[in-house]
Design a protein around this motif. Structure first.
Motif, mmCIF file in Angstrom:
data_model
loop_
_atom_site.group_PDB
_atom_site.id
_atom_site.type_symbol
_atom_site.label_atom_id
_atom_site.label_comp_id
_atom_site.label_asym_id
_atom_site.label_seq_id
_atom_site.Cartn_x
_atom_site.Cartn_y
_atom_site.Cartn_z
ATOM 1 N N SER A 48 0.857 -1.188 0.000
ATOM 2 C CA SER A 48 0.000 0.000 0.000
ATOM 3 C C SER A 48 0.890 1.234 0.000
ATOM 4 C CB SER A 48 -0.905 0.028 1.239
ATOM 5 O OG SER A 48 -1.876 -0.995 1.191
ATOM 6 N N GLU A 77 -1.762 -1.008 -4.095
ATOM 7 C CA GLU A 77 -2.718 0.089 -4.176
ATOM 8 C C GLU A 77 -2.005 1.391 -3.860
ATOM 9 O OE1 GLU A 77 -5.704 -0.054 -1.128
ATOM 10 O OE2 GLU A 77 -4.244 -0.287 0.493
ATOM 11 N N VAL A 79 -2.981 4.807 -1.901
ATOM 12 C CA VAL A 79 -3.952 5.508 -1.063
ATOM 13 C C VAL A 79 -3.560 6.978 -1.025
ATOM 14 C CG1 VAL A 79 -4.995 5.700 1.221
ATOM 15 C CG2 VAL A 79 -4.327 3.443 0.332
ATOM 16 N N GLU A 94 -10.179 12.617 -9.296
ATOM 17 C CA GLU A 94 -11.307 11.952 -9.956
ATOM 18 C C GLU A 94 -10.940 11.550 -11.380
ATOM 19 O OE1 GLU A 94 -14.470 14.748 -9.597
ATOM 20 O OE2 GLU A 94 -15.015 14.139 -7.549
ATOM 21 N N GLN A 97 -8.602 8.531 -11.242
ATOM 22 C CA GLN A 97 -9.304 7.300 -10.872
ATOM 23 C C GLN A 97 -10.015 6.650 -12.056
ATOM 24 O OE1 GLN A 97 -11.487 8.806 -7.286
ATOM 25 N NE2 GLN A 97 -10.693 6.937 -6.333
ATOM 26 N N LYS A 101 -7.257 2.028 -11.584
ATOM 27 C CA LYS A 101 -8.155 1.401 -10.620
ATOM 28 C C LYS A 101 -7.486 1.164 -9.267
ATOM 29 C CE LYS A 101 -11.237 1.349 -13.791
ATOM 30 N NZ LYS A 101 -12.278 2.410 -13.758
ATOM 31 N N GLN A 102 -6.145 1.161 -9.243
ATOM 32 C CA GLN A 102 -5.448 0.935 -7.972
ATOM 33 C C GLN A 102 -5.400 2.182 -7.097
ATOM 34 O OE1 GLN A 102 -3.997 1.378 -10.896
ATOM 35 N NE2 GLN A 102 -1.793 1.777 -10.786
ATOM 36 N N ARG A 104 -6.911 4.744 -4.694
ATOM 37 C CA ARG A 104 -8.007 4.933 -3.742
ATOM 38 C C ARG A 104 -7.833 6.291 -3.081
ATOM 39 N NH1 ARG A 104 -7.450 0.938 0.563
ATOM 40 N NH2 ARG A 104 -9.502 1.662 1.205
ATOM 41 N N LEU A 106 -8.914 8.991 -0.201
ATOM 42 C CA LEU A 106 -9.555 9.161 1.105
ATOM 43 C C LEU A 106 -9.712 10.658 1.357
ATOM 44 C CD1 LEU A 106 -10.575 8.058 3.825
ATOM 45 C CD2 LEU A 106 -8.201 8.124 4.636
ATOM 46 N N THR A 128 -6.570 2.977 6.643
ATOM 47 C CA THR A 128 -7.396 2.618 5.490
ATOM 48 C C THR A 128 -6.697 1.614 4.577
ATOM 49 O OG1 THR A 128 -8.425 4.811 5.548
ATOM 50 C CG2 THR A 128 -8.645 3.578 3.500
ATOM 51 N N LYS A 130 -4.992 -1.469 2.787
ATOM 52 C CA LYS A 130 -5.392 -2.876 2.794
ATOM 53 C C LYS A 130 -4.250 -3.816 3.167
ATOM 54 C CE LYS A 130 -8.856 -2.419 -0.925
ATOM 55 N NZ LYS A 130 -9.193 -2.869 -2.304
#
Length: 372
Positions: A48, A77, A79, A94, A97, A101-102, A104, A106, A128, A130
């Motif tokens: 992450s 991912e 974050v 936005e 994204q 797709k990886q 994320r 917050l 948050t 993973k």
């Protein structure tokens, strides 16, 4: 009286030179001769990547693609903690994204109560995340290669919970740029060498990895939440040990940041960084303080010794010191991809004397409450 002063200054100078030789031969030579072990078996952990940003749209548009386009086949991912940004960060993320797709995001819309600085958004990002292996960087940092994640996670051998990396600054024209990059190198020479000596004391948030598990077990930043800075150096100072810390200095594992362009901005940045040093463990404050004192005192004492004692013995000691310093810096700069700085080593050595004088007051200042 003159004879007494001459002996006093000279033998104090001898002590300082011997002290510096000790630091170079016991600590810094470790980085100069360090060789990363060849990876015999491929290991790829789920990772992450956590980045915090506040009003960083201008930087993210340049840095985020390098993080998102990493050649890392195993699950990972990114974050991105959007900490109360009021610029176009939200809309930029936005758009990213839609393609990646990886990624994320917050979004944080409230400040952490009684938690100044970056620790609250970073804590939220970590909680948050993973995966257990966390790789941290800043919004203005770009990976030096497509293999940044791959190389940094290779540092995780059995028993390792922390991997310290190198966060470089972009090479540009001008003397200020060289000073910024030298100071970054000199700081890395210390914290990487100390880690190799089994006494790790800090890392830099521009390029730092540790396991989520150790973050949770140590209650995160709870013990340092009242301090605005220190999400990187103070946290590592608290949790790092001889057996749980490794370094990765492969050139593909570096990150590169945009350097300050004015003396005022750079000095403000360094003042902010040094406000956390007083919270280090006592043994590190002693070791770092003693080394800093040596850097500051060596040339004033050399001058006083020449005036009151004589120049021949002083010159011999200086030459021995210069030769060792030049050798260790050259080898270490090669390791950290900063070889172009070596030709200025004498100038930087003189600068160190002034540097510690300029920034010593920062250690006693109250830290600023905002991380941006």
């Amino acid at each position: 009286m003159t004879h007494f002063l001459g002996n006093l200054f000279f033998w104090f100078f001898v002590f300082i030179v011997l002290l510096q030789l000790f630091y170079y031969l016991f600590f810094f030579v470790r980085l100069a001769f360090y060789k990363e072990k060849e990876v015999l078996e491929s290991q790829e952990y789920p990772v992450s990547v956590v980045v915090c940003a506040r009003d960083e749209a201008g930087n993210l548009v340049k840095s985020l693609p390098g993080i998102l386009l990493q050649k890392y086949q195993t699950t990972h991912e990114v974050v991105l903690v959007n900490d109360n940004s009021v610029d176009d960060t939200k809309y930029l993320l936005e758009e990213f994204q839609k393609t990646f797709k990886q990624l994320r995001v917050l979004p944080l819309t409230q400040e952490g109560k009684l938690i100044p600085g970056k620790k609250f958004p970073l804590s939220m990002g970590i909680r948050t995340a993973k995966y257990d292996v966390l790789l941290l960087s800043d919004a203005d940092c770009m990976p030096a290669s497509e293999y940044w994640i791959q190389k940094m996670q290779e540092g995780y051998k059995k028993g390792i919970d922390i991997v310290l990396g190198y966060g470089a600054y972009q090479k540009k024209k001008g003397f200020l740029n060289k000073l910024i990059r030298f100071e970054t190198f000199h700081t890395a020479l210390q914290y990487l060498s100390y880690a190799l000596a089994g006494i790790p004391y800090m890392g830099v948030g521009r390029n730092l990895s540790y396991k989520r598990n150790i973050f949770m077990e140590s209650k995160g930043f709870a013990s340092i939440n009242h301090i605005p800075g220190g999400d990187d150096d103070l946290f590592i100072n608290k949790i790092a040990t001889k057996t749980n810390t490794a370094i990765v200095i492969h050139k593909d594992a570096h990150t590169i940041s945009e350097p300050k362009t004015t003396w005022t901005e750079w000095r403000k940045q360094k003042n902010r960084h040094y406000t956390t040093a007083k919270y280090y463990k006592p043994k590190f404050k002693f070791l770092l303080g003693l080394y800093s004192a040596g850097c500051f005192l060596v040339y004033p004492l050399a001058l006083l010794s020449i005036i009151f004692y004589g120049w021949k013995a002083v010159l011999v000691l200086l030459v021995v010191r210069w030769l060792l310093l030049a050798f260790v810096w050259k080898k270490s700069m090669e390791k950290l991809n900063e070889s172009d700085l070596w030709s200025y080593f004498l100038l930087f050595d003189f600068w160190n004397c002034l540097y510690y004088l300029l920034f010593l007051p920062s250690v006693f200042k109250k830290p600023a409450k905002s991380w941006k």
